[in-house]
Design an enzyme around this catalytic site. Structure first.
Site, PDB file in Angstrom:
ATOM      1  N   SER A 167       0.843  -1.194   0.000  1.00  0.00           N
ATOM      2  CA  SER A 167       0.000   0.000   0.000  1.00  0.00           C
ATOM      3  C   SER A 167       0.876   1.240   0.000  1.00  0.00           C
ATOM      4  CB  SER A 167      -0.904   0.007   1.243  1.00  0.00           C
ATOM      5  OG  SER A 167      -1.361   1.320   1.499  1.00  0.00           O
ATOM      6  N   ASP A 318      -6.993   0.705  -8.499  1.00  0.00           N
ATOM      7  CA  ASP A 318      -8.169   1.578  -8.622  1.00  0.00           C
ATOM      8  C   ASP A 318      -8.936   1.351  -9.930  1.00  0.00           C
ATOM      9  OD1 ASP A 318      -7.641   2.724  -6.163  1.00  0.00           O
ATOM     10  OD2 ASP A 318      -6.403   4.325  -7.019  1.00  0.00           O
TER      11      ASP A 318
HETATM   12  C1  S3P Z   1      -3.123   5.859  -3.217  1.00  0.00           C
HETATM   13  C2  S3P Z   1      -2.822   4.541  -3.084  1.00  0.00           C
HETATM   14  C3  S3P Z   1      -3.792   3.454  -3.305  1.00  0.00           C
HETATM   15  C4  S3P Z   1      -5.005   3.913  -4.114  1.00  0.00           C
HETATM   16  C5  S3P Z   1      -5.522   5.248  -3.668  1.00  0.00           C
HETATM   17  C6  S3P Z   1      -4.440   6.308  -3.707  1.00  0.00           C
HETATM   18  C7  S3P Z   1      -2.097   6.848  -2.902  1.00  0.00           C
HETATM   19  O1  S3P Z   1      -4.214   2.998  -2.057  1.00  0.00           O
HETATM   20  O2  S3P Z   1      -6.037   2.968  -4.040  1.00  0.00           O
HETATM   21  O3  S3P Z   1      -6.590   5.658  -4.513  1.00  0.00           O
HETATM   22  O4  S3P Z   1      -2.220   8.023  -3.314  1.00  0.00           O
HETATM   23  O5  S3P Z   1      -1.118   6.491  -2.234  1.00  0.00           O
HETATM   24  P1  S3P Z   1      -3.357   1.921  -1.246  1.00  0.00           P
HETATM   25  O6  S3P Z   1      -1.977   2.412  -1.250  1.00  0.00           O
HETATM   26  O7  S3P Z   1      -3.894   1.885   0.140  1.00  0.00           O
HETATM   27  O8  S3P Z   1      -3.552   0.643  -1.980  1.00  0.00           O
END
Ligand code: S3P
Length: 431
Positions: A167, A318
């Site tokens: 993540s 996403d």
């Molecule tokens: C994001 C990371 C993703 C994504 C979110 C934006 C970011 O989430 O789904 O829309 O800007 O770091 P995760 O890192 O929790 O998967």
């Protein structure tokens, strides 16, 4: 909102600024010394939430208006004032998680973070637990997992942290906390997540080294002063994805999507569309302020089913809702596995897409970490609901293009979280 089925799509569209990069430009600008000037910042609800939180802590952020540069007057690494009220992160998980990392080390200050109903139901321990390893003190509902969350700023210690989920939000929160720790901090991810934080922190002057197999290890050594920068935000590939799929599935369609960010940690959608046989070409490839950018041309063509799993998931996480729509129009059974993270996004996107696309006639079998979608299945107009999720709203709009009869979409306004002009762009491209 009523969305007529049938017809085609054509023309050129310029998608709004990348949401991930927009949040980071605001946050990093705030903790830098001097002014940061941001071009192409996404003027949507999520970045507005980040800007509002920063202003509440004494940061001057100029008004965010479409097409105008935004300036942030940095207050330095330790310059945040204790806010006089709760910080409202709205619908934005990125705002809340990155802010937790940023506030954890503000010694002697107290912050409370909250958000809308969706955000208050999203897990925060994934950030709170690694930050606690660094000495952070964060309290919240259900043993610290849910907002409202209270942060009591502490002196932090540098350490090595293995994150169980890939993540970028978790990784970025740790890196932001690491900026004020007493020594280097290393984050090790199971699979590399998007690397916008690494690129931008380095551009601002941070001492940051990326390594490990597949770039899964990032070490930040504190001590460098961050300096305000000029940031140019490319268009968001996650917003472009709606047009790429719309172009690929709609008979007679031919679209050009301009100024799309093509950071390799985000381009999984292009690989899947290629696997499906969608005619997509990249033109005018260039480098803009440290991020690769290009224009994408897409047209309608026969599509084949796809299979994707955990390895590619962070690079298209996403885009799963709109890929589910593409799968309905592809020959064969598409299979998505390793996608359990979708259950903790703005909504449970596996359940919501199965339910809403199902109402339009889609054949979807949902399981714990994914779904199978049987194509080519004709979709029909129906009454559907975004269930307040921006990406669901726009995915259902794409599905409505190939449905027989018209679709009634409830709560379309959710799109404004990441793409306020989506409905105008859709109307224009439909001619
Ligand atoms: C994001 C990371 C993703 C994504 C979110 C934006 C970011 O989430 O789904 O829309 O800007 O770091 P995760 O890192 O929790 O998967």
């Amino acid at each position: 909102m009523t969305l007529p089925g049938g017809g085609s799509l054509g023309g050129t569209v310029r998608v709004p600024g990348d949401k991930s990069i927009s949040h980071r430009a605001l946050l990093f600008g705030a903790i830098a010394e001097g002014e940061t000037r941001i071009e192409g910042l996404l003027p949507a609800e999520d970045p507005l939430s980040t800007a509002a939180c920063l202003r509440a802590m004494g940061v001057t952020v100029s008004e965010i208006r479409a097409g105008e540069p935004v300036t942030v007057q940095g207050v330095g690494l330790d310059g945040f004032a204790e806010p006089g009220d709760v910080l409202d992160c709205g619908n934005s998980g990125t705002t809340m998680r990155l802010m937790l990392g940023l506030l954890a080390g503000r010694v002697g200050r107290h912050f409370v973070l909250t958000g809308d109903g969706s955000l208050r139901g999203r897990p925060m321990r994934r950030v709170g637990a690694p930050l606690a390893q660094m000495g952070a003190v964060i309290h919240g509902r259900k043993e610290g997992n849910f907002a409202p969350l209270a942060v009591q700023g502490q002196a932090l210690v540098g350490t090595t942290i293995r994150t169980p989920v890939a993540s970028a939000q978790v990784k970025s929160a740790i890196l932001l906390a690491a900026l004020t720790a007493n020594g280097p901090t290393t984050v090790i991810e199971p699979v590399q997540s998007r690397d916008h934080s690494e690129r931008m922190l380095r551009a601002f002057g941070a001492d940051l080294v990326v390594g490990g197999e597949g770039n899964t290890t990032v070490t930040l050594t504190p001590g460098n002063t961050l300096r305000g920068q000029q940031v140019i935000v490319p268009g968001d590939i996650s917003s472009a994805a709606f047009w790429l799929v719309a172009g690929a599935i709609t008979p007679g369609a031919a679209l050009t999507v301009e100024n799309v960010g093509l950071n390799p940690s985000r381009t999984g959608i292009l690989e899947v569309l290629e696997q499906m046989g969608a005619p997509i070409t990249i033109v005018n490839q260039r480098d803009v302020a440290g991020e690769p950018v290009g224009d994408l041309k897409v047209s309608h063509g026969p599509l084949k089913a796809f299979e994707i799993g955990a390895a590619i998931m962070p690079r298209l996480v996403d885009e799963i809702p709109v890929l589910a729509v593409a799968a309905c129009c592809a020959e064969g059974v598409s299979r998505i596995t390793g996608a359990e993270e979708l259950r903790v996004k703005e909504t449970d996107r596996l359940a919501v897409m199965a339910r809403q696309l199902g109402a339009m006639g889609a054949r979807i079998d949902e399981f714990d970490d994914g779904m199978t979608i049987t194509g080519s299945t004709p979709l029909h107009g129906a009454t559907v609901d975004s269930e307040t999720d921006h990406r669901v709203a726009m995915s259902l709009a794409v599905a409505s293009l190939v449905a027989s009869g018209s679709t009634t979409l409830h709560r379309p306004e959710a799109a404004a979280v990441s793409y306020p002009e989506f409905w105008q762009d859709l109307a224009r491209l439909r001619g």
